[in-house]
Design a protein around this motif. Structure first.
Motif, PDB file in Angstrom:
ATOM      1  N   GLY A  33      43.699 -38.737  15.330  1.00 26.98           N
ATOM      2  CA  GLY A  33      42.406 -39.374  15.116  1.00 26.98           C
ATOM      3  C   GLY A  33      41.310 -38.753  15.953  1.00 26.98           C
ATOM      4  N   MET A  34      41.623 -38.434  17.215  1.00 30.32           N
ATOM      5  CA  MET A  34      40.623 -37.798  18.066  1.00 30.32           C
ATOM      6  C   MET A  34      40.207 -36.444  17.497  1.00 30.32           C
ATOM      7  SD  MET A  34      38.712 -37.916  20.718  1.00 30.32           S
ATOM      8  CE  MET A  34      39.382 -39.289  21.675  1.00 30.32           C
ATOM      9  N   ARG A  35      41.164 -35.684  17.027  1.00 30.53           N
ATOM     10  CA  ARG A  35      40.838 -34.389  16.430  1.00 30.53           C
ATOM     11  C   ARG A  35      39.978 -34.556  15.179  1.00 30.53           C
ATOM     12  NH1 ARG A  35      46.225 -33.187  18.062  1.00 30.53           N
ATOM     13  NH2 ARG A  35      47.033 -33.848  16.031  1.00 30.53           N
ATOM     14  N   ARG A  36      40.293 -35.574  14.381  1.00 32.48           N
ATOM     15  CA  ARG A  36      39.514 -35.830  13.163  1.00 32.48           C
ATOM     16  C   ARG A  36      38.073 -36.221  13.505  1.00 32.48           C
ATOM     17  NH1 ARG A  36      42.586 -40.353  10.512  1.00 32.48           N
ATOM     18  NH2 ARG A  36      40.908 -40.281   8.967  1.00 32.48           N
ATOM     19  N   MET A  37      37.910 -37.034  14.547  1.00 32.38           N
ATOM     20  CA  MET A  37      36.566 -37.424  14.954  1.00 32.38           C
ATOM     21  C   MET A  37      35.761 -36.213  15.400  1.00 32.38           C
ATOM     22  SD  MET A  37      36.602 -41.146  16.848  1.00 32.38           S
ATOM     23  CE  MET A  37      38.057 -41.007  17.858  1.00 32.38           C
ATOM     24  N   GLN A  38      36.383 -35.358  16.208  1.00 35.92           N
ATOM     25  CA  GLN A  38      35.695 -34.160  16.680  1.00 35.92           C
ATOM     26  C   GLN A  38      35.343 -33.237  15.513  1.00 35.92           C
ATOM     27  OE1 GLN A  38      38.646 -32.769  19.475  1.00 35.92           O
ATOM     28  NE2 GLN A  38      37.869 -34.036  21.154  1.00 35.92           N
ATOM     29  N   ALA A  39      36.270 -33.103  14.563  1.00 32.35           N
ATOM     30  CA  ALA A  39      36.019 -32.246  13.403  1.00 32.35           C
ATOM     31  C   ALA A  39      34.888 -32.813  12.546  1.00 32.35           C
ATOM     32  CB  ALA A  39      37.297 -32.101  12.576  1.00 32.35           C
ATOM     33  N   LEU A  40      34.857 -34.139  12.388  1.00 31.94           N
ATOM     34  CA  LEU A  40      33.807 -34.776  11.597  1.00 31.94           C
ATOM     35  C   LEU A  40      32.432 -34.514  12.213  1.00 31.94           C
ATOM     36  CD1 LEU A  40      32.632 -36.675   9.463  1.00 31.94           C
ATOM     37  CD2 LEU A  40      33.229 -38.586  10.957  1.00 31.94           C
ATOM     38  N   MET A  41      32.312 -34.722  13.536  1.00 34.24           N
ATOM     39  CA  MET A  41      31.023 -34.517  14.193  1.00 34.24           C
ATOM     40  C   MET A  41      30.607 -33.050  14.113  1.00 34.24           C
ATOM     41  SD  MET A  41      30.193 -37.557  14.900  1.00 34.24           S
ATOM     42  CE  MET A  41      28.668 -37.213  15.800  1.00 34.24           C
ATOM     43  N   ALA A  42      31.579 -32.135  14.263  1.00 36.51           N
ATOM     44  CA  ALA A  42      31.261 -30.703  14.154  1.00 36.51           C
ATOM     45  C   ALA A  42      30.768 -30.360  12.752  1.00 36.51           C
ATOM     46  CB  ALA A  42      32.487 -29.870  14.518  1.00 36.51           C
ATOM     47  N   ARG A  43      31.412 -30.941  11.729  1.00 36.67           N
ATOM     48  CA  ARG A  43      31.036 -30.664  10.347  1.00 36.67           C
ATOM     49  C   ARG A  43      29.628 -31.180  10.048  1.00 36.67           C
ATOM     50  NH1 ARG A  43      35.298 -32.470   8.406  1.00 36.67           N
ATOM     51  NH2 ARG A  43      34.708 -34.483   7.531  1.00 36.67           N
ATOM     52  N   LEU A  44      29.296 -32.352  10.577  1.00 33.75           N
ATOM     53  CA  LEU A  44      27.966 -32.920  10.355  1.00 33.75           C
ATOM     54  C   LEU A  44      26.881 -32.046  10.988  1.00 33.75           C
ATOM     55  CD1 LEU A  44      28.752 -36.691  10.946  1.00 33.75           C
ATOM     56  CD2 LEU A  44      28.016 -35.661   8.794  1.00 33.75           C
ATOM     57  N   ARG A  45      27.225 -31.421  12.121  1.00 32.49           N
ATOM     58  CA  ARG A  45      26.244 -30.560  12.788  1.00 32.49           C
ATOM     59  C   ARG A  45      26.133 -29.197  12.107  1.00 32.49           C
ATOM     60  NH1 ARG A  45      28.518 -33.405  17.462  1.00 32.49           N
ATOM     61  NH2 ARG A  45      26.793 -34.472  18.544  1.00 32.49           N
ATOM     62  N   GLU A  46      27.255 -28.646  11.705  1.00 34.08           N
ATOM     63  CA  GLU A  46      27.275 -27.271  11.183  1.00 34.08           C
ATOM     64  C   GLU A  46      26.941 -27.196   9.695  1.00 34.08           C
ATOM     65  OE1 GLU A  46      31.196 -26.052  12.161  1.00 34.08           O
ATOM     66  OE2 GLU A  46      30.880 -26.210  14.333  1.00 34.08           O
ATOM     67  N   ASN A  47      27.321 -28.230   8.944  1.00 35.41           N
ATOM     68  CA  ASN A  47      27.090 -28.198   7.497  1.00 35.41           C
ATOM     69  C   ASN A  47      26.595 -29.568   7.023  1.00 35.41           C
ATOM     70  OD1 ASN A  47      27.068 -27.203   4.868  1.00 35.41           O
ATOM     71  ND2 ASN A  47      29.202 -27.809   4.494  1.00 35.41           N
ATOM     72  N   PRO A  48      25.419 -29.964   7.480  1.00 38.53           N
ATOM     73  CA  PRO A  48      24.932 -31.312   7.170  1.00 38.53           C
ATOM     74  C   PRO A  48      24.525 -31.442   5.709  1.00 38.53           C
ATOM     75  CG  PRO A  48      23.230 -30.038   8.257  1.00 38.53           C
ATOM     76  CD  PRO A  48      24.470 -29.195   8.277  1.00 38.53           C
ATOM     77  N   PRO A  49      24.555 -32.666   5.182  1.00 41.16           N
ATOM     78  CA  PRO A  49      24.090 -32.872   3.799  1.00 41.16           C
ATOM     79  C   PRO A  49      22.582 -32.646   3.703  1.00 41.16           C
ATOM     80  CG  PRO A  49      24.503 -34.970   4.885  1.00 41.16           C
ATOM     81  CD  PRO A  49      24.999 -33.916   5.816  1.00 41.16           C
ATOM     82  N   LYS A  50      22.138 -32.185   2.549  1.00 40.26           N
ATOM     83  CA  LYS A  50      20.709 -31.974   2.330  1.00 40.26           C
ATOM     84  C   LYS A  50      20.040 -33.230   1.779  1.00 40.26           C
ATOM     85  CE  LYS A  50      20.948 -26.961   1.546  1.00 40.26           C
ATOM     86  NZ  LYS A  50      22.339 -26.829   2.025  1.00 40.26           N
ATOM     87  N   GLN A  51      20.860 -34.116   1.186  1.00 41.86           N
ATOM     88  CA  GLN A  51      20.357 -35.376   0.660  1.00 41.86           C
ATOM     89  C   GLN A  51      21.360 -36.480   0.944  1.00 41.86           C
ATOM     90  OE1 GLN A  51      19.441 -35.256  -3.533  1.00 41.86           O
ATOM     91  NE2 GLN A  51      17.264 -34.935  -3.123  1.00 41.86           N
TER      92      GLN A  51
END
Length: 602
Positions: A493-511
């Motif tokens: 779970g900790m790894r998933r949380m870190q991956a989620l936050m990294a993904r939001l920063r690196e490839n954020p949604p445009k809409q």
């Protein structure tokens, strides 16, 4: 080696079994390393038999859960599941390390002389035991201990630190967590929870603890090194609370639930002293119990509207104007009330943001009417608190400081930085509120008094709290909100949380939900990111938080990992300027925005 459990009767055999378990992926590598440490390092010698027994029985999943990491300090202290062994569990060792590390840090600042320490505990399993353990450790390190007995609220501990001019304090509680959990909240001499530079310095000391020094608790009580201060502190805090009594209406039938926690003594006593004579303590939630037996899911959290369902049914049958419920350590409060004054009106629960805005308006209006309000007065909220409170504050000509991370310690930190004399009220979305200067943490007790005063005033004017909220919407615009939590347990779970936050920063949604993302505020990297532009500097506090600002000012979505639980929280805010005729339409549009945004985010 087979996949079957391996018996281990010696440390050497256990080490071989651990290596095999890691190889067969029954244990994570980190858990294996931590278990080896507990088996071979002398400071953990007393726990070796229990570790060996778990290995004998092949309890690899349990071992992985309690050893995969070192239980961290979150927004206020160390919190987690209780288990007799493990560096990722609450037990005598991790609690002892926390107290010893705190003592060690204070001794780096003041190597000689007596220091002063305050402690209190709630109704959870082992809370008293852990409180005695912490006290015996602090005495062994040269502290005079002030011990609140019996169980009392977290705000009373914050008050005690200031009242007895202590150097630090600990509250033993896991707040609203499940019955399996416990924790220590650590406080500094201000009465507030640890902030820089002390937070990191204490954590560093905790991680380096080798020997835990302690004395006999009862002997320390007899010698006066531990002083029991329950009645004295109760009265002193009551006197501080009574300063917020007013001469307003008192015709109000209140149903109060302590949710099996500590709140009844402080809340019932204060309301009675202030003239609220028609206060009923809800029977099924009255018993102090760490099992929280009569609340849904055994989780005593006033953020969960389900907590109020049975009490609302009771209120409909027996009459009632206002329902209040405090969490187990009574630092937070939720409320329910009829939506209108019409007979048979439906009831509803108010969110923490809505209650905060109502209380800000109530306090500022009261101060203005008394001729005490100046432009120097201020309120404090956080980056994930609704902007309604800020707009209400500014409409009175006062200031609102809202550029703060989640955690009430940051609200109190601003309070001291700006000047507590002009502090009006602090509020955060998770049902925490504070007025006055007597404490430096949220206080469900004083919030209960203020909500009763406001509800009685509204009743006398022929409206409910919901109808008063509608008036605020008409004046300041409709402010909708929706929060979701996604739990991610364990090492994975900790790894998933870190991956989620990294993904939001690196490839954020445009809409999101049909609205363009205008900019992204990244508080971890202190950057503002705009489409097609390079990053620019963000003026704000550093923390693991991302905020998406969308089309139309005031529409935003914030994402952050919780500092106290294994989950990621999504905070959604919808804003639309309104009039009396358009508020309902704005609500409908807001709900559609939330539904679409949640679907896309999930």
């Amino acid at each position: 080696m087979s996949n079957e459990s391996t018996l281990a009767t010696t440390v050497s055999q256990a080490l071989e079994a651990i290596a095999a378990a890691v190889n067969y992926r029954k244990l994570t590598v980190a858990a294996g390393d931590n278990i080896r440490l507990w088996l071979t390092d002398g400071r953990y010698a007393e726990y070796v038999p229990q570790v060996l027994e778990h290995i004998d029985l092949g309890k690899w999943q349990i071992l992985d859960d309690v050893f995969w990491t070192v239980i961290p300090f979150g927004t206020g202290g160390r919190r987690g599941k209780m288990y007799p062994i493990g560096c990722n569990a609450i037990n005598e060792r991790t609690i002892g390390e926390s107290a010893q590390g705190l003592a060690n840090y204070l001794r780096t600042l003041r190597p000689t002389g007596e220091l002063r320490f305050a402690i209190a505990y709630d109704t959870r399993h082992r809370s008293r035991e852990f409180a005695e353990l912490c006290s015996s450790i602090m005495v062994a390190n040269g502290f005079k201990v002030f011990f609140i007995e019996p169980y009392r609220s977290t705000p009373e501990l914050s008050f005690l630190v200031r009242y007895k001019q202590c150097d630090c304090g600990i509250m033993v509680t896991a707040s609203h967590n499940p019955p399996s959990d416990n924790a220590v909240k650590v406080y500094w001499s201000t009465g507030g929870q640890l902030v820089p530079p002390h937070d990191k310095a204490v954590i560093d000391q905790v991680m380096q603890v080798d020997q835990i020094r302690r004395v006999d608790f009862q002997q320390a009580v007899k010698s006066g090194q531990i002083e029991m201060v329950g009645p004295e502190t109760d009265q002193a805090l009551l006197n501080a609370h009574l300063e917020f009594n007013d001469a307003g209406p008192r015709n109000l039938h209140v149903i109060y639930s302590p949710l099996h926690g500590v709140g009844e003594f402080n809340v019932a006593t204060l309301l009675s002293k202030c003239g609220f004579d028609n206060v009923e303590v809800y029977g099924p939630h009255r018993e102090p119990s760490g099992d929280f037996p009569n609340v849904p899911g055994n989780v005593s959290n006033p953020e969960n509207s389900e907590v109020f369902d049975a009490i609302i049914a009771h209120a409909k049958q027996n009459g009632g104007d206002l329902i209040l419920a405090t969490d187990p350590d009574c630092d937070r409060v939720g409320a329910a009330t009829p939506r209108t004054t019409a007979p048979g009106s439906e009831w509803g629960t108010l969110t923490g943001n809505q209650l905060g805005a109502l209380l800000i308006d109530f306090m500022l209006e009261r101060m203005r009417a008394a001729g005490k309000l100046t432009p120097n007065h201020f309120t404090v909220t956080t980056l994930v608190t609704s902007l309604l409170g800020k707009r209400v504050t500014e409409s009175y000509g006062a200031r609102c400081y809202n550029n703060n991370l989640v955690g009430f310690k940051w609200i109190c930190h601003v309070m001291d930085q700006v000047g507590a004399a002009n502090f009006v009220l602090g509020t955060e979305e998770s049902y925490g509120y504070l007025v006055g200067t007597y404490a430096r943490d949220k206080d469900g007790v004083i919030a209960c008094l203020l909500l009763c005063q406001l509800a009685a005033k509204c009743k006398a004017a022929g409206i409910t709290l919901f109808q008063r909220l509608e008036e605020l919407y008409e004046q300041h615009g409709y402010h909708g909100e929706h929060t979701i939590s996604i739990f991610m347990h364990g090492s994975d779970g900790m790894r998933r949380m870190q991956a989620l936050m990294a993904r939001l920063r690196e490839n954020p949604p445009k809409q999101l939900a049909g609205k363009s993302v205008l900019q992204i505020r990244d508080y971890e990297n202190l950057e503002i990111l705009r489409p097609g532009q390079g990053p620019c500097r963000l003026d704000g506090p550093k923390g693991d938080l991302v905020i998406f600002d969308l089309d139309d000012q005031g529409n935003q979505i914030a994402i952050r990992p919780s500092g106290t639980e294994p989950k990621v929280k999504f905070y959604m805010f919808y804003y639309q300027p309104t009039s009396a005729s358009s508020t309902e339409a704005a609500k409908v549009q807001g709900q559609e925005f939330f539904r679409t945004a949640e679907k896309e985010l999930r």
